[in-house]
Write a protein that holds these residues in place. Structure first.
Motif, mmCIF file in Angstrom:
data_model
loop_
_atom_site.group_PDB
_atom_site.id
_atom_site.type_symbol
_atom_site.label_atom_id
_atom_site.label_comp_id
_atom_site.label_asym_id
_atom_site.label_seq_id
_atom_site.Cartn_x
_atom_site.Cartn_y
_atom_site.Cartn_z
ATOM 1 N N PRO B 17 41.214 5.372 -8.659
ATOM 2 C CA PRO B 17 41.744 6.089 -7.503
ATOM 3 C C PRO B 17 42.879 7.058 -7.836
ATOM 4 O O PRO B 17 43.280 7.821 -6.973
ATOM 5 C CB PRO B 17 42.223 4.964 -6.587
ATOM 6 N N TYR B 18 43.407 6.994 -9.051
ATOM 7 C CA TYR B 18 44.519 7.896 -9.385
ATOM 8 C C TYR B 18 44.076 9.138 -10.149
ATOM 9 O O TYR B 18 44.903 9.937 -10.561
ATOM 10 C CB TYR B 18 45.588 7.143 -10.182
ATOM 11 N N SER B 113 41.268 3.140 -1.248
ATOM 12 C CA SER B 113 42.619 2.727 -1.647
ATOM 13 C C SER B 113 42.870 1.273 -1.281
ATOM 14 O O SER B 113 43.401 0.499 -2.082
ATOM 15 C CB SER B 113 43.667 3.604 -0.947
ATOM 16 N N ILE B 118 45.883 -0.709 -3.085
ATOM 17 C CA ILE B 118 46.950 0.301 -3.082
ATOM 18 C C ILE B 118 47.733 0.239 -1.772
ATOM 19 O O ILE B 118 47.154 0.037 -0.708
ATOM 20 C CB ILE B 118 46.323 1.699 -3.299
ATOM 21 N N ILE B 121 50.065 5.874 -0.247
ATOM 22 C CA ILE B 121 49.206 7.027 -0.421
ATOM 23 C C ILE B 121 50.011 8.290 -0.178
ATOM 24 O O ILE B 121 51.143 8.229 0.335
ATOM 25 C CB ILE B 121 47.978 6.995 0.520
ATOM 26 N N ARG B 191 48.904 6.749 -4.403
ATOM 27 C CA ARG B 191 47.593 7.345 -4.555
ATOM 28 C C ARG B 191 47.538 8.660 -3.771
ATOM 29 O O ARG B 191 47.316 8.669 -2.568
ATOM 30 C CB ARG B 191 46.532 6.371 -4.050
#
Lengths: 400, 400
Positions: B17-18, B113, B118, B121, B191
């Motif tokens: 996701p990064y 996310s 996570i 964001i 993120r």
């Protein structure tokens, strides 16, 4: 043939797109729903066709629609935990084609106008009803007249003038303009569809039919809605009354109508147990969309509230603004202040322990916040500053 | 496990996701769709669940949704006659929860996310992407960071700040901020879901899947979409490519990407038959939402346009404003200027007789006009004045 009825004198009249009020009582006429068996046509995805049996339309002219669909019923999620709430749902009318519940009524009134061969429509409004009428009028190719008060700020009508209706600023008393437009409409064949237009009220019923289906097999115990002219909540109630009449539900939900403290003529009359609403002199509230000092549907709403066990309440401007922020910050839904009155009312009732944990409650979120953005200053305190090279430090400092 | 691929060097990487760009090519990564058989789950009404096989999500956390549903595909009605057009449909993305197509991408990126655990964001944007990310971040209870350029007017971010994200104005070069935020995000576990985020692009696919289903048994010959970073149209194309790969359609529609003349780096490169987009120095157009002088998805879009027979074109500001008005006045749809580029492009193509009467054409109307209301003055000429006593004369005079 549609038939109008007056709930005050019990007179009936043939349906007529140019009539809004009973000639005897000066109260809003309502369409008779008829006694024949009614069915929800579940195979249809379009709400107008789905609930056609309950609407005063013989067919639907689909080209005139603007892609209207069922609006979502969204459960409150984070707020439920934060405030230990019962099961609360937002009926999100902000995603209607022009951003408000008015589209529900306009679409039925416009379909009805076209079926009657009418070529000119109009409305008296500066807000959501004006954009809604102008948009559907444009779509249908009807000449559309929008009358606004003399002192209306230009920025308030851009969301309407974009559709290029005939826009007229009118000097003089608003009440005279409201009732005068209806008289003039009859004479000049302009079908004015103002706030309590009986066909508009029929359109508002659709929201309730959707709620009924979206919650099934459960039923809502409460429906909380903002109140201005009264037309919207009358339509919402009428739908549940018809569902009960036709054996589709066992019990009516309890309706709670909310007004702003700065303009609450119907709530005042309700609390004083009066039959008639008195015009108030000075309306002052941030919730402009429900700031109606002389609501034409007020007496009728009082009558319905009494007969069906409803209630009227008020919330003040700080409560409204706080609820507007809360709904956005916790649930991601940005509504106009008038709509936030419903959450403010809910939080008030919850604080008083007036609700039970098993209750299912629906808040009618009537319009988007985008048409009346909060003043710049109000939110500026929350904005931080940095430069690209110090972004990391800033983020760490903010614990972001 | 999701897998990323770079269409330039053919490298693959595990989904993450990064990551947004290929470490070698600096071009946007795309998610591999996988070879297993994919089905549209027609029994589901929610688009995310309906097209789940095509999305990089194992399940859908429904409480985090904002009532997203299929957006309507509305046939042009009055304009069809007025301009003798083929069959044109508007895919109306303005009725998404925060008023733009960005919600399509945000919802997938946020779901992803949350599945990765996570809690923070972010995004770099002043417009639709900022409000969309802030709204879904609020709903999910995620800490949400929105980075905006130093000179951003407060009024431009009120539709974002209402959701109470951590809003930071950042001085310095926008390109550095865009790429820098991604680096910093990796380090600080924020993120950032910027314009060409691979999961965001997956969300944009949903719009195309809906079009495919809404037009069935027919297929669109053309899809016309505005182009800014390139991310949106890449997603729209990727969906049709996948439908073809999995044997669900026979032929890809022809994609036409539209930029504003005042900021058209991708169209310039396309017309000059170049492989790479050159950053332009001065962007100047009324269509702010697509005013991106250095589009991060530009090279990838050029590649896709060549491989799949697409085309890039431009329209100028007067054409854009005229199309925005035309769409509102004839069809009752009020969009932002960036979205009106699609109608402007269509009218241009129609004038050149580039379309056939049998063509089915879809215009992607990306965002509501309510967030960027035209300047007051622009429309004031259309407003008439009178008083209540002279309303009849005025209406007669205006032939209303």
């Amino acid at each position: 043939m549609d038939q109008f009825g007056c709930l005050f004198c019990q007179s009936t009249y043939p349906g007529d797109p140019y009539s809004t009020f009973c000639p005897q009582c000066r109260e809003p006429l309502l369409l008779h729903s008829g006694q024949e068996k009614k069915t929800i046509h579940s195979e249809k995805s379009n709400s107008l066709e789905r609930y056609l049996d309950f609407l005063p339309l013989s067919t639907i002219e689909t080209p005139l629609l603007l892609g209207q669909r069922e609006t979502p019923l969204i459960p409150l999620y984070r707020l439920k935990k934060e405030f230990t709430l019962p099961q609360v749902f937002v009926k999100n009318e902000t995603v209607n084609p022009t951003g408000s519940f008015k589209d529900r009524g306009t679409v039925v009134a416009v379909q009805n106008s076209v079926q009657f061969g009418i070529t000119k429509i109009g409305t008296v409004s500066t807000g959501n009803m004006a954009s809604s009428t102008a948009a559907f009028g444009a779509r249908a190719g009807l000449k559309t007249i929008v009358l606004v008060k003399e002192d209306t700020a230009l920025e308030k009508i851009i969301a309407t003038s974009i559709y290029n209706p005939i826009l007229i600023k009118v000097r003089g008393d608003y009440g005279r303009l409201f009732y005068g437009s209806l008289e003039l409409g009859k004479k000049l064949n302009i079908r004015f569809m103002n706030s309590v237009d009986p066909y508009r009220i029929e359109g508002y019923k659709i929201t309730s039919f959707e709620i009924h289906e979206q919650l099934r097999p459960h039923a809502p115990q409460y429906v909380i809605a903002p109140v201005s002219s009264g037309g919207h909540i009358i339509g919402l109630m009428k739908a549940f009354i018809e569902l009960q009449t036709h054996g589709l539900i066992e019990q009516m939900p309890k309706f709670i109508g909310v007004q702003a403290e700065g303009c609450s003529p119907i709530t005042q009359a309700f609390k004083a147990q009066k039959d008639r609403v008195e015009r108030i002199e000075k309306a002052e509230t941030i919730a402009h969309a429900i700031s109606n000092p002389d609501p034409p549907g007020g007496n009728l709403l009082l009558k319905l509230m009494r007969e069906y066990g409803g209630e009227m309440m008020t919330v003040d401007d700080p409560e409204i603004l706080s609820a507007q922020k809360t709904l956005a910050e916790y649930e991601g839904i940005f509504c106009q202040p008038a709509s936030a009155t419903t959450l403010a009312a809910l939080l008030k009732l919850n604080k008083k322990n007036a609700l039970s944990a098993e209750d299912r409650i629906v808040l009618i979120i009537t319009g988007t916040g985008l048409k009346s953005l909060p003043k710049n200053g109000a939110l500026s305190a929350r904005i931080h500053q940095t430069d690209v090279d110090h972004l990391e430090q800033t983020l760490s400092f903010l614990d972001a």
